[in-house]
Motif scaffolding. Structure first.
Motif, mmCIF file in Angstrom:
data_model
loop_
_atom_site.group_PDB
_atom_site.id
_atom_site.type_symbol
_atom_site.label_atom_id
_atom_site.label_comp_id
_atom_site.label_asym_id
_atom_site.label_seq_id
_atom_site.Cartn_x
_atom_site.Cartn_y
_atom_site.Cartn_z
ATOM 1 N N TYR A 3 0.883 4.153 -2.878
ATOM 2 C CA TYR A 3 0.667 5.552 -2.501
ATOM 3 C C TYR A 3 1.821 6.437 -2.970
ATOM 4 C CZ TYR A 3 -0.092 9.635 0.480
ATOM 5 O OH TYR A 3 -0.276 10.918 0.942
ATOM 6 N N GLU A 4 3.031 5.918 -2.894
ATOM 7 C CA GLU A 4 4.216 6.702 -3.262
ATOM 8 C C GLU A 4 4.611 6.538 -4.726
ATOM 9 O OE1 GLU A 4 6.975 5.118 -0.511
ATOM 10 O OE2 GLU A 4 6.295 6.331 1.185
ATOM 11 N N ILE A 44 0.836 -1.203 0.000
ATOM 12 C CA ILE A 44 0.000 0.000 0.000
ATOM 13 C C ILE A 44 0.868 1.249 0.000
ATOM 14 C CG2 ILE A 44 -1.661 1.319 1.380
ATOM 15 C CD1 ILE A 44 -2.921 -1.277 2.219
ATOM 16 N N ARG A 45 1.957 1.204 0.759
ATOM 17 C CA ARG A 45 2.880 2.340 0.770
ATOM 18 C C ARG A 45 3.483 2.559 -0.609
ATOM 19 N NH1 ARG A 45 8.738 1.999 3.131
ATOM 20 N NH2 ARG A 45 9.171 1.947 0.894
#
Length: 313
Positions: free
Chosen positions: A275-276, A271-272
């Motif tokens: 998102y990034e 998920i990180r």
């Protein structure tokens, strides 16, 4: 047995190649949008061109895929665009958390689903059967993350308690580990437990109608003996397959549950990465999940062959 394992491994190679190509290619369907999303407010034509060159988006996809695949085989899964660390070094330390969460969920699914399915079949069409079947339908209908959200909110508001955030291995602090993974694993297992329960019930009903079970009843054997010694072992064989098939759902479910329960696992890392806009990291984690599903299917095939000699042919 070695022949079965080798055969399954050989059959898994085309699957992994296809999946890896899809993972690699999807992020390159619209390279301009991907670059713009990664640069954000810092977008300039020069920066976009530099990032395209860095990611190899200007080269033919087949050439870049073969290059990427060769690096994978050498243990080079790329470099994170955000942390500048090798992807493999970021992923491997978090595998244990995800693996433990999935394992706890499987244990709960087996401990809940099989006994309830057997009891439901033994009390067919009774009020208990209808009640247990209603719970299984509820478990299949309500998404696990919805249940988790309500439970966490209730515990936080009513008891001012939330699961611990810092990870402690089971051998370091068992109580802390249970608090961290027990509730998450239980809720994650609900849909799988419901599927196992329904299938266990169906198989038990079929087994109870077999002639050898009627013979066991006619001999005057107790119900517990008939179920545990004669019926249950034939019920468990197909259930192993169901558990293996639902394991893919559990692997995917860890992505959401790790965020809800603040578990620092591979799913939260994915998920990180999304998102990034960290495309090398997203590729690496997604490929790892695909490999996990293939390995799970291999373990299920081998387990089924061990339990049932007829499947070894």
């Amino acid at each position: 047995m070695q022949r079965i394992i080798v055969r399954r491994l050989v059959l898994s190679i085309p699957t992994l190649l296809i999946v890896s190509f899809l993972i690699f290619g999807i992020l390159r369907l619209d390279p301009d949008a991907a670059v713009a999303a990664r640069l954000g407010e810092g977008y300039t034509p020069e920066a976009a061109e530099q990032l395209k060159e860095e990611l190899g988006l200007n080269n033919p996809i087949a050439t870049e895929y073969l290059k990427w695949l060769g690096n994978l085989l050498r243990g080079d899964w790329g470099t994170s665009m955000y942390s500048r660390e090798p992807v493999l070094e970021e992923v491997l330390p978090k595998v244990g958390v995800t693996l433990e969460l999935a394992l706890v969920a499987v244990i709960f699914a087996v401990l809940i689903g099989i006994p309830i399915g057997v009891i439901s079949a033994m009390r067919q069409d009774s009020w208990l059967d209808y009640l247990l079947r209603s719970f299984s339908v509820l478990g299949l209908s309500v998404p696990g993350f919805v249940v988790a959200t309500f439970v966490l909110t209730f515990l936080a508001l009513q008891f001012q308690w939330i699961p611990p955030r810092d990870y402690k291995a089971p051998w370091e602090d068992p109580l802390h580990n249970i608090q961290q993974f027990g509730l998450a694993g239980l809720i994650l297992s609900l849909s799988t437990a419901a599927a196992v329960m329904r299938y266990s019930r169906t198989m038990m009903l079929d087994v109870l109608r077999q002639d050898y079970i009627r013979t066991a009843w006619a001999k005057g054997l107790r119900e517990r003996v008939v179920i545990t010694r004669h019926a249950l072992k034939n019920v468990l064989l197909p259930v192993v397959t169901v558990i293996g098939l639902t394991m893919a759902t559990l692997v995917g479910g860890t992505v959401i549950f790790e965020s809800l329960f603040t578990l620092d696992g591979v799913g939260r890392l994915l998920i990180r990465g999304v998102y990034e806009r960290d495309y090398p990291l997203v590729q690496g984690v997604t490929l790892l999940f695909a490999i996990a599903v293939v390995v799970i299917n291999l373990v299920v095939d081998v387990s089924y062959s061990l339990l049932d000699p007829r499947a070894r042919g």
